[in-house]
Design a protein around this motif. Structure first.
Motif, PDB file in Angstrom:
ATOM      1  N   HIS A 144       0.804  -1.221   0.000  1.00 12.11           N
ATOM      2  CA  HIS A 144       0.000   0.000   0.000  1.00 12.11           C
ATOM      3  C   HIS A 144       0.843   1.279   0.000  1.00 12.11           C
ATOM      4  CE1 HIS A 144      -4.073   1.774   1.577  1.00 12.11           C
ATOM      5  NE2 HIS A 144      -3.582   2.443   0.554  1.00 12.11           N
ATOM      6  N   THR A 145       1.861   1.331   0.841  1.00 13.16           N
ATOM      7  CA  THR A 145       2.678   2.541   0.935  1.00 13.16           C
ATOM      8  C   THR A 145       3.359   2.846  -0.390  1.00 13.16           C
ATOM      9  OG1 THR A 145       3.121   1.992   3.249  1.00 13.16           O
ATOM     10  CG2 THR A 145       4.506   3.686   2.247  1.00 13.16           C
ATOM     11  N   PHE A 146       3.955   1.832  -0.989  1.00 14.03           N
ATOM     12  CA  PHE A 146       4.630   1.990  -2.277  1.00 14.03           C
ATOM     13  C   PHE A 146       3.628   2.392  -3.358  1.00 14.03           C
ATOM     14  CE2 PHE A 146       6.468   0.245  -6.239  1.00 14.03           C
ATOM     15  CZ  PHE A 146       7.723   0.838  -6.205  1.00 14.03           C
ATOM     16  N   ALA A 147       2.464   1.764  -3.339  1.00 14.09           N
ATOM     17  CA  ALA A 147       1.438   2.023  -4.356  1.00 14.09           C
ATOM     18  C   ALA A 147       0.918   3.455  -4.291  1.00 14.09           C
ATOM     19  CB  ALA A 147       0.284   1.038  -4.194  1.00 14.09           C
ATOM     20  N   LEU A 148       0.591   3.920  -3.097  1.00 14.76           N
ATOM     21  CA  LEU A 148       0.008   5.250  -2.960  1.00 14.76           C
ATOM     22  C   LEU A 148       1.052   6.354  -3.052  1.00 14.76           C
ATOM     23  CD1 LEU A 148      -2.585   6.906  -2.410  1.00 14.76           C
ATOM     24  CD2 LEU A 148      -1.983   6.828   0.021  1.00 14.76           C
ATOM     25  N   ASN A 149       2.164   6.169  -2.370  1.00 11.89           N
ATOM     26  CA  ASN A 149       3.153   7.245  -2.275  1.00 11.89           C
ATOM     27  C   ASN A 149       4.009   7.398  -3.526  1.00 11.89           C
ATOM     28  OD1 ASN A 149       2.132   7.329   0.289  1.00 11.89           O
ATOM     29  ND2 ASN A 149       4.079   7.084   1.343  1.00 11.89           N
ATOM     30  N   HIS A 150       4.266   6.292  -4.217  1.00 10.63           N
ATOM     31  CA  HIS A 150       5.117   6.381  -5.411  1.00 10.63           C
ATOM     32  C   HIS A 150       4.389   6.045  -6.713  1.00 10.63           C
ATOM     33  CE1 HIS A 150       8.221   5.952  -8.363  1.00 10.63           C
ATOM     34  NE2 HIS A 150       7.998   4.652  -8.483  1.00 10.63           N
ATOM     35  N   ILE A 151       3.764   4.886  -6.771  1.00  7.21           N
ATOM     36  CA  ILE A 151       3.157   4.464  -8.034  1.00  7.21           C
ATOM     37  C   ILE A 151       2.046   5.417  -8.472  1.00  7.21           C
ATOM     38  CG2 ILE A 151       1.737   2.672  -9.117  1.00  7.21           C
ATOM     39  CD1 ILE A 151       4.686   1.989  -9.066  1.00  7.21           C
ATOM     40  N   ALA A 152       1.244   5.905  -7.534  1.00  9.24           N
ATOM     41  CA  ALA A 152       0.143   6.822  -7.894  1.00  9.24           C
ATOM     42  C   ALA A 152       0.656   8.093  -8.567  1.00  9.24           C
ATOM     43  CB  ALA A 152      -0.708   7.148  -6.669  1.00  9.24           C
ATOM     44  N   PRO A 153       1.603   8.822  -7.966  1.00 12.72           N
ATOM     45  CA  PRO A 153       2.104  10.024  -8.661  1.00 12.72           C
ATOM     46  C   PRO A 153       2.854   9.689  -9.944  1.00 12.72           C
ATOM     47  CG  PRO A 153       3.303   9.667  -6.604  1.00 12.72           C
ATOM     48  CD  PRO A 153       2.122   8.756  -6.582  1.00 12.72           C
ATOM     49  N   PHE A 154       3.562   8.560  -9.971  1.00 12.38           N
ATOM     50  CA  PHE A 154       4.262   8.154 -11.192  1.00 12.38           C
ATOM     51  C   PHE A 154       3.268   7.949 -12.331  1.00 12.38           C
ATOM     52  CE2 PHE A 154       5.603   4.783 -14.075  1.00 12.38           C
ATOM     53  CZ  PHE A 154       6.841   5.243 -14.505  1.00 12.38           C
ATOM     54  N   LEU A 155       2.211   7.192 -12.078  1.00  4.95           N
ATOM     55  CA  LEU A 155       1.233   6.895 -13.119  1.00  4.95           C
ATOM     56  C   LEU A 155       0.429   8.135 -13.500  1.00  4.95           C
ATOM     57  CD1 LEU A 155      -0.292   4.978 -14.972  1.00  4.95           C
ATOM     58  CD2 LEU A 155      -1.673   4.255 -13.006  1.00  4.95           C
ATOM     59  N   LEU A 156      -0.057   8.869 -12.507  1.00  9.32           N
ATOM     60  CA  LEU A 156      -0.878  10.047 -12.796  1.00  9.32           C
ATOM     61  C   LEU A 156      -0.093  11.079 -13.603  1.00  9.32           C
ATOM     62  CD1 LEU A 156      -3.579  11.511 -12.421  1.00  9.32           C
ATOM     63  CD2 LEU A 156      -2.659  12.484 -10.298  1.00  9.32           C
ATOM     64  N   THR A 157       1.144  11.326 -13.205  1.00  3.03           N
ATOM     65  CA  THR A 157       1.966  12.299 -13.925  1.00  3.03           C
ATOM     66  C   THR A 157       2.151  11.886 -15.382  1.00  3.03           C
ATOM     67  OG1 THR A 157       3.151  12.885 -11.883  1.00  3.03           O
ATOM     68  CG2 THR A 157       4.199  13.487 -13.983  1.00  3.03           C
ATOM     69  N   ASN A 158       2.466  10.617 -15.595  1.00  2.00           N
ATOM     70  CA  ASN A 158       2.657  10.141 -16.963  1.00  2.00           C
ATOM     71  C   ASN A 158       1.382  10.231 -17.793  1.00  2.00           C
ATOM     72  OD1 ASN A 158       5.430   8.879 -17.764  1.00  2.00           O
ATOM     73  ND2 ASN A 158       5.167   8.345 -15.602  1.00  2.00           N
TER      74      ASN A 158
END
Length: 290
Positions: free
Chosen positions: A113-127
């Motif tokens: 969860h931490t990795f998904a929300l804190n990193h993957i979410a901004p990575f995907l949304l930004t792209n």
């Protein structure tokens, strides 16, 4: 804090993730007060609408609401689709949403969860929003990290904490990932009119981590709270990075207390940043180049 009575952001469209409370809400409120057309995201539609109403009451800015649980990749994609359908241009994306969980949780996508929300979410949304950010002319990607990045290490052999999990270790890793992502994004953007910067907001008095706090948080936070920053002060660096005309060409930098500073030695490892980008792209099904 930037004077909310100015019209520095008039005509600008800003998306702030996690804008229903704390630093995110304070960021959205200040930018709306500066004339921006602001959109905020929140997991709970009713709570997000309430926050938007309070922001509108405090100033004259226009505030829209998108409901999405950004720990879910399908929700991030739904959010991006809604944003792209709604706005012809996006001037600023503030990747503010984040969290801390003392015990290991797994998302619908099978990620920690931490990795998904804190990193993957901004990575995907930004792209997903990057072409629109480029299309509108000078634009900014502002990502909220933490000084915890200095204690972080990217464990490619156990990114999801399956072998060994620590809430603090997972959080520190995700905040280092924010910085590595930002620096790599800035490199990939090159001479583009889109800048990417990352920040430490300070130790702020919010409900952060309250859903699943660690023992240290439970014991220390009540004593530390009187000395923590108010959310409006915590938002000051985000607001400056989103609005200061003098930063229009500044990119690939780490800020704290509204000033550029050096981040951790590990955060400047370009090989690790490039590998993290490729791994992240694979996890969300995007084509990784470079």
């Amino acid at each position: 804090m930037t004077d909310p009575r100015t019209d520095t952001m008039a005509g600008k469209t800003v998306l702030v993730t996690g804008g229903t409370s704390g630093i995110g809400k304070a960021t959205a409120s200040c930018l709306a007060g500066m004339g921006a057309h602001v959109a905020i995201t929140g997991r709970d539609r009713e709570r997000a609408e309430q926050a938007a109403g309070e922001i509108r009451t405090a100033g004259d800015g226009q505030v829209d609401v998108f409901d999405a649980d950004l720990s879910s990749q399908s929700e991030v994609r739904r959010l991006a689709s809604g944003v792209l359908q709604t706005y012809a241009r996006i001037d600023v994306l503030v990747n503010n949403v984040g969290g801390y969980w003392n015990t290991r949780h797994v998302t619908a996508d099978g990620l920690e969860h931490t990795f998904a929300l804190n990193h993957i979410a901004p990575f995907l949304l930004t792209n997903l929003l990057l072409d629109r950010l480029k299309h509108g002319g000078p634009a900014r990607v502002v990502t909220v990290s933490s000084n915890a990045q200095a204690m972080g290490r990217i464990d490619f052999d156990d990114l999801q904490g399956e072998r060994s999990y620590s809430g603090a270790r997972a959080y520190n890793q995700s905040k280092l990932a924010n910085v590595l992502f930002t620096y790599e994004l800035a490199r990939r953007l090159g001479t583009s009119a889109v800048t990417a910067n990352v920040l430490h907001p300070g130790v702020v008095s919010t409900s952060f981590g309250a859903d699943d706090p660690g023992r240290v948080q439970q014991l220390l936070v009540p004593f530390m709270r009187p000395f923590m920053k108010a959310p409006a002060r915590g938002a000051a660096t985000s607001v400056r990075l989103a609005s200061d005309p003098g930063l229009e060409r500044e990119t690939g930098l780490f800020f704290a207390n509204s000033k550029a500073k050096r981040s951790s030695k590990r955060s400047y490892d370009e090989a690790v940043a490039a590998r993290l980008w490729r791994v992240s792209a694979d996890l969300v099904g995007l084509t990784a180049t470079g």
